[in-house]
Design an enzyme around this catalytic site. Structure first.
Site, PDB file in Angstrom:
ATOM      1  N   CYS A 272      63.959  35.346  49.451  1.00  0.00           N
ATOM      2  CA  CYS A 272      63.755  33.913  48.894  1.00  0.00           C
ATOM      3  C   CYS A 272      63.777  32.970  49.672  1.00  0.00           C
ATOM      4  O   CYS A 272      63.816  33.464  50.876  1.00  0.00           O
ATOM      5  CB  CYS A 272      64.799  33.791  47.718  1.00  0.00           C
ATOM      6  SG  CYS A 272      66.666  33.617  48.373  1.00  0.00           S
TER       7      CYS A 272
ATOM      8  N   ASN B  51      67.961  32.303  50.993  1.00  0.00           N
ATOM      9  CA  ASN B  51      68.809  33.774  51.069  1.00  0.00           C
ATOM     10  C   ASN B  51      70.017  33.155  50.865  1.00  0.00           C
ATOM     11  O   ASN B  51      71.108  33.767  51.619  1.00  0.00           O
ATOM     12  CB  ASN B  51      68.610  34.160  52.586  1.00  0.00           C
ATOM     13  CG  ASN B  51      69.227  35.696  52.543  1.00  0.00           C
ATOM     14  OD1 ASN B  51      69.936  35.957  53.658  1.00  0.00           O
ATOM     15  ND2 ASN B  51      69.330  36.249  51.618  1.00  0.00           N
TER      16      ASN B  51
ATOM     17  N   CYS C 123      70.840  32.007  47.289  1.00  0.00           N
ATOM     18  CA  CYS C 123      70.928  31.835  45.887  1.00  0.00           C
ATOM     19  C   CYS C 123      70.456  33.298  45.493  1.00  0.00           C
ATOM     20  O   CYS C 123      71.147  34.239  44.862  1.00  0.00           O
ATOM     21  CB  CYS C 123      70.259  30.761  45.255  1.00  0.00           C
ATOM     22  SG  CYS C 123      70.823  29.446  45.705  1.00  0.00           S
TER      23      CYS C 123
ATOM     24  N   SER D  83      68.186  35.923  46.364  1.00  0.00           N
ATOM     25  CA  SER D  83      67.998  37.162  46.937  1.00  0.00           C
ATOM     26  C   SER D  83      69.672  37.762  47.321  1.00  0.00           C
ATOM     27  O   SER D  83      69.658  39.040  47.068  1.00  0.00           O
ATOM     28  CB  SER D  83      67.124  37.186  48.191  1.00  0.00           C
ATOM     29  OG  SER D  83      67.736  36.516  49.299  1.00  0.00           O
TER      30      SER D  83
HETATM   31  P1  4NP Z   1      67.422  30.457  47.324  1.00  0.00           P
HETATM   32  O1  4NP Z   1      67.692  28.957  46.967  1.00  0.00           O
HETATM   33  O2  4NP Z   1      65.783  30.512  48.105  1.00  0.00           O
HETATM   34  O3  4NP Z   1      67.489  31.035  46.025  1.00  0.00           O
HETATM   35  O4  4NP Z   1      68.438  31.001  48.238  1.00  0.00           O
HETATM   36  C1  4NP Z   1      67.485  27.979  47.799  1.00  0.00           C
HETATM   37  C2  4NP Z   1      68.256  27.665  48.725  1.00  0.00           C
HETATM   38  C3  4NP Z   1      68.036  26.572  49.605  1.00  0.00           C
HETATM   39  C4  4NP Z   1      67.216  25.556  49.379  1.00  0.00           C
HETATM   40  C5  4NP Z   1      66.414  26.079  48.288  1.00  0.00           C
HETATM   41  C6  4NP Z   1      66.474  26.947  47.404  1.00  0.00           C
HETATM   42  N1  4NP Z   1      66.921  24.486  50.292  1.00  0.00           N
HETATM   43  O5  4NP Z   1      66.230  23.725  50.075  1.00  0.00           O
HETATM   44  O6  4NP Z   1      67.467  24.618  51.286  1.00  0.00           O
END
Ligand code: 4NP
Length: 153
Positions: free
Chosen positions: A8, A11, A13, A15
């Site tokens: 994702c 990494n 949330c 994945s």
């Molecule tokens: P993930 O969620 O891709 O499911 O881990 C996110 C984690 C961080 C960010 C976006 C989505 N961010 O913008 O930093």
């Protein structure tokens, strides 16, 4: 032996939750010697960070083990290691295809929902803004058992 890589954006949330859920399913079916699982990010944004507190709470609710997990971006070695690279949304797929080192690696890249014929193109929604980690768990519960069946067959 099959190596599965969940991917994702951050990494922290989706994945890591997919990794923990898939590992639990693998353990329940005594497939630990046959299927190996990791998760990584397409970005370095969250490098070194543990899963998001909301993701941790959801994983705790379902007795999932994410001990020791920290975010890191995908590497060339990850592409080589993996037999299956499962992205959560279309942006992940776009990024992965952009950086895949070889044609062979391109063929490993799949969108998580594409395992369900009637849900082609549906995304595991990013919980970053709305903190709907229950939805992440529900969507992964809907898709991951089919990936395990796919690998077993
Ligand atoms: P993930 O969620 O891709 O499911 O881990 C996110 C984690 C961080 C960010 C976006 C989505 N961010 O913008 O930093």
């Amino acid at each position: 032996m099959t190596n599965v890589l969940f991917v994702c954006l951050g990494n922290i949330c989706r994945s890591p939750m997919a990794e923990a859920m898939f590992k639990k399913m693998i353990a329940e079916q005594h497939l630990e010697q046959q299927i190996f699982v990791k998760s990584v990010a397409t970005s370095s944004e969250e490098f070194g960070n543990s899963p998001h507190p909301g993701a941790q709470a959801e994983m705790d609710k379902h007795a999932l083990n994410y001990a020791g997990h920290t975010s890191r971006p995908i590497t060339k070695d990850d592409f080589k290691w993996a037999d299956l690279i499962i992205g959560m949304d279309s942006q992940n797929i776009h990024q992965l295809k952009r950086i895949a080192p070889s044609q062979e690696d391109l063929n490993k890249i799949k969108l998580c929902y594409d395992i369900l014929p009637d849900k082609q193109g549906v995304e595991i929604a990013d919980p970053w803004y709305d903190h709907r980690f229950d939805r992440t768990y529900r969507q992964l519960s809907e898709t991951l058992p089919h990936w395990l069946d796919f690998i077993k067959n």
